[in-house]
Design a protein around this motif. Sequence first.
Motif, PDB file in Angstrom:
ATOM      1  N   LEU A 112       1.145  -2.022  -6.508  1.00 36.21           N
ATOM      2  CA  LEU A 112       2.790  -2.047  -6.255  1.00 36.21           C
ATOM      3  C   LEU A 112       3.082  -2.223  -4.696  1.00 36.21           C
ATOM      4  O   LEU A 112       4.054  -2.816  -4.269  1.00 36.21           O
ATOM      5  CB  LEU A 112       3.411  -0.848  -6.819  1.00 36.21           C
ATOM      6  CG  LEU A 112       5.094  -0.762  -6.720  1.00 36.21           C
ATOM      7  CD1 LEU A 112       5.545  -2.097  -7.502  1.00 36.21           C
ATOM      8  CD2 LEU A 112       5.536   0.405  -7.157  1.00 36.21           C
ATOM      9  N   GLN A 113       2.111  -1.563  -3.832  1.00 39.84           N
ATOM     10  CA  GLN A 113       2.387  -1.931  -2.497  1.00 39.84           C
ATOM     11  C   GLN A 113       1.576  -3.244  -1.948  1.00 39.84           C
ATOM     12  O   GLN A 113       2.396  -3.731  -1.268  1.00 39.84           O
ATOM     13  CB  GLN A 113       1.996  -0.639  -1.419  1.00 39.84           C
ATOM     14  CG  GLN A 113       2.383   0.724  -2.142  1.00 39.84           C
ATOM     15  CD  GLN A 113       3.792   0.768  -2.008  1.00 39.84           C
ATOM     16  OE1 GLN A 113       4.479   0.306  -0.962  1.00 39.84           O
ATOM     17  NE2 GLN A 113       4.695   1.267  -2.942  1.00 39.84           N
ATOM     18  N   ILE A 114       0.299  -3.546  -2.376  1.00 39.80           N
ATOM     19  CA  ILE A 114      -0.272  -4.226  -1.746  1.00 39.80           C
ATOM     20  C   ILE A 114       0.025  -5.809  -2.213  1.00 39.80           C
ATOM     21  O   ILE A 114       0.359  -6.583  -1.655  1.00 39.80           O
ATOM     22  CB  ILE A 114      -1.632  -4.345  -2.324  1.00 39.80           C
ATOM     23  CG1 ILE A 114      -2.310  -2.876  -1.591  1.00 39.80           C
ATOM     24  CG2 ILE A 114      -2.458  -5.564  -1.809  1.00 39.80           C
ATOM     25  CD1 ILE A 114      -3.690  -2.508  -2.192  1.00 39.80           C
ATOM     26  N   GLU A 115       0.480  -5.878  -3.438  1.00 36.89           N
ATOM     27  CA  GLU A 115       0.483  -7.221  -4.044  1.00 36.89           C
ATOM     28  C   GLU A 115       2.153  -8.022  -3.616  1.00 36.89           C
ATOM     29  O   GLU A 115       2.026  -8.977  -3.333  1.00 36.89           O
ATOM     30  CB  GLU A 115       0.693  -7.378  -5.622  1.00 36.89           C
ATOM     31  CG  GLU A 115      -0.604  -6.924  -6.241  1.00 36.89           C
ATOM     32  CD  GLU A 115      -1.751  -8.225  -5.998  1.00 36.89           C
ATOM     33  OE1 GLU A 115      -1.401  -9.263  -5.667  1.00 36.89           O
ATOM     34  OE2 GLU A 115      -2.813  -7.630  -6.568  1.00 36.89           O
ATOM     35  N   PRO A 116       3.030  -7.287  -3.475  1.00 40.03           N
ATOM     36  CA  PRO A 116       4.341  -7.631  -2.981  1.00 40.03           C
ATOM     37  C   PRO A 116       4.283  -8.100  -1.541  1.00 40.03           C
ATOM     38  O   PRO A 116       4.858  -9.228  -0.935  1.00 40.03           O
ATOM     39  CB  PRO A 116       5.313  -6.355  -2.962  1.00 40.03           C
ATOM     40  CG  PRO A 116       5.012  -5.753  -4.284  1.00 40.03           C
ATOM     41  CD  PRO A 116       3.408  -5.623  -4.218  1.00 40.03           C
ATOM     42  N   PHE A 117       3.511  -7.315  -0.801  1.00 45.98           N
ATOM     43  CA  PHE A 117       3.125  -7.550   0.739  1.00 45.98           C
ATOM     44  C   PHE A 117       2.353  -8.857   0.575  1.00 45.98           C
ATOM     45  O   PHE A 117       2.630  -9.719   1.605  1.00 45.98           O
ATOM     46  CB  PHE A 117       2.302  -6.427   1.223  1.00 45.98           C
ATOM     47  CG  PHE A 117       1.599  -6.888   2.420  1.00 45.98           C
ATOM     48  CD1 PHE A 117       2.242  -7.090   3.790  1.00 45.98           C
ATOM     49  CD2 PHE A 117       0.298  -7.311   2.648  1.00 45.98           C
ATOM     50  CE1 PHE A 117       1.992  -7.464   5.166  1.00 45.98           C
ATOM     51  CE2 PHE A 117      -0.242  -7.655   4.072  1.00 45.98           C
ATOM     52  CZ  PHE A 117       0.534  -7.704   5.057  1.00 45.98           C
TER      53      PHE A 117
END
Length: 256
Positions: A112-117
Amino acid sequence: MANSLSDRKLIQIDTDPTYKRVAKAIEEAIMSGRLKTGDKLPTEAELATQLGVNRSTVREGIRALENSDLVTRVGGKRLIVQVPQASEIARVNTRALGLMNVSFLDLWELQLQIEPFAASSAAQKIDKDLIESLSENIAHLQENLDDDDMVIESDIEFHRLIAQAADNAALVLISEPIRQLLFSATTRLYDAVPQARHRLLEAHKAIFEEIKRRDSRAAKHWMAKHIEDFRRGYEVAGFDLTAPIPVNLRMQERFG
């Protein structure tokens, strides 16, 4: 009362087997930059002389470095220094995560943190070739929406392409093992929640459109929605979010 000087270990002796010390010496030369990517290693005979060991010990040490993907043979003969392949690093790290009994929830929180970034960065940096590759990926998904293996394959590749488009080597290395193990947990998802495959397609289309428009904020927003929906699908299917995810070796070999 302080230990006497005689009780302290002032000098440490390396007790590793000799072949491991050979491997460490060569690895140190690589990591320090004395041996660079593409450089040829000295011959076994030269290394044996330099290191004061016999050739069979050198051969064992080199085999350990080959297994670590730090060196490779050219034409089956001379060894050269190489950067470990991302796929090999991911394979090892995926299995390590599996052995540590990480859960869907553990990895989902990171995703949830990595993919939007990644989506936000991709919208700023993507090139024409990767735009075309993402377009082909979505078309492939749409054509094979009833084939679970193809859906999983397309999903993994979609997120991998976005990580590449973000043009951040650290992101690629960090995200790939998380992605591989998480998608091991989806092998039964589409049977349990058939509508999930259609939601996946629509999410990929929306994310792609925003990346293509180079709208980093919207791409990040849609990717976050997509990852949150991934969890909802898992919950609707009745799967335990906190149970360890088993490593699916068949899937890893096929899609890794």
